[in-house]
Design an enzyme around this catalytic site. Sequence first.
Site, short mmCIF file in Angstrom:
data_model
loop_
_atom_site.label_atom_id
_atom_site.label_comp_id
_atom_site.label_asym_id
_atom_site.label_seq_id
_atom_site.Cartn_x
_atom_site.Cartn_y
_atom_site.Cartn_z
N ASP A 107 0.79 -1.24 0.00
CA ASP A 107 0.00 0.00 0.00
C ASP A 107 0.82 1.28 0.00
OD1 ASP A 107 0.92 0.09 2.66
OD2 ASP A 107 -0.94 -0.76 3.46
N HIS A 122 6.25 -8.12 -1.36
CA HIS A 122 5.20 -8.48 -2.34
C HIS A 122 4.95 -7.39 -3.36
CE1 HIS A 122 3.61 -11.39 0.96
NE2 HIS A 122 4.45 -11.99 0.16
N CYS A 130 4.82 -3.46 -17.34
CA CYS A 130 4.31 -3.98 -18.62
C CYS A 130 4.66 -5.46 -18.72
CB CYS A 130 4.94 -3.21 -19.77
SG CYS A 130 4.54 -3.93 -21.37
N GLY A 191 1.27 -6.70 13.19
CA GLY A 191 0.07 -7.01 12.40
C GLY A 191 0.23 -8.04 11.31
N ASN A 217 0.10 -7.17 18.01
CA ASN A 217 -1.04 -7.70 17.25
C ASN A 217 -2.28 -7.63 18.15
OD1 ASN A 217 -2.85 -9.34 15.61
ND2 ASN A 217 -1.02 -10.19 14.63
N GLU A 219 -4.54 -9.86 18.06
CA GLU A 219 -4.83 -11.25 18.45
C GLU A 219 -3.54 -12.06 18.33
OE1 GLU A 219 -7.72 -12.97 15.82
OE2 GLU A 219 -8.77 -11.05 15.81
#
Length: 248
Positions: A107, A122, A130, A191, A217, A219
Amino acid sequence: MSIMEEEIRKAADILLKSKSSMAFTGAGISVESGIPPFRGEGGLWTKYDPGFLDLDFYISNPNTAWPVIKEIFYDFFGKARPNMAHLGLALLERKGLLKGVVTQNIDNLHQEAGSKNVIEFHGNCRYMVCLDCQSNFNVSDITLNELPPSCPACDSLLKPDFIFFGEAIPPDAYMASQELARNSQAVLIIGSTGVITPANQIPIIAKHHGAVIIEINTEPSTYTNYITDIYLQGKASEIMKKLLETMF
Ligand code: NAD
Ligand code: ZN
């Protein structure tokens, strides 16, 4: 002092004393910027079909894939702004307390927050590549009024420059992440569920080379009861704020 305050104090001391620290971030750091994660409640995959991000599907069906890609990654991600957790990592780097960030996110929010050494495992949706001549373009130079967008140099199909399912990790990012991990004395994981391979191996490599693992985090993740030494449960921006207040 509460147990949480004690754990934050310990994390702060480690980051202040460590000669070489890194961060490893996942979709959770951007949730408070308004970008949902892929998995779990409210995740993008509860609304969209991940098949749109399969490379073979994309090449054969760009007209079907593009309206969805535009909605998620350009109309929606484009509006997000960095939050306190991104800004805190940039501050730590400026103060010489963080060597770099390895992110699974695409992002661009670490760069927008001011981080300089960002290793994108990533790729990044703010660029397009292209599929024919391999030229790379900033999204701001590409019109998305007509879909699918075509290459200004050769007119072939463009693809967002992040990893689709079925694509390899960019070799430079892979090598640089491993090197940073091997040389880090502390890792701040923020996260990430830690289920995406091979990205999830980066903090594990650091741990095997002796790094202390601090995890933020909401969780527990796959790391929490495995490699994590200090687990700070809570929202990334809130924990980062407390961590910085304790450090400085
Ligand atoms: P994930 O979607 O699998 O899991 C997100 C993690 O963040 C969970 O462990 C969750 O408990 C935690 N979390 C949620 N809200 C949080 C908050 N406010 N503060 C702290 N933690 C919070 O994420 P992943 O492990 O990064 O893997 C998903 C893949 O999807 C990655 O490859 C990533 O590139 C991609 N992705 C990226 C974005 C983005 O660029 N922002 C968004 C969605 C998915
Ligand atoms: Zn081209």
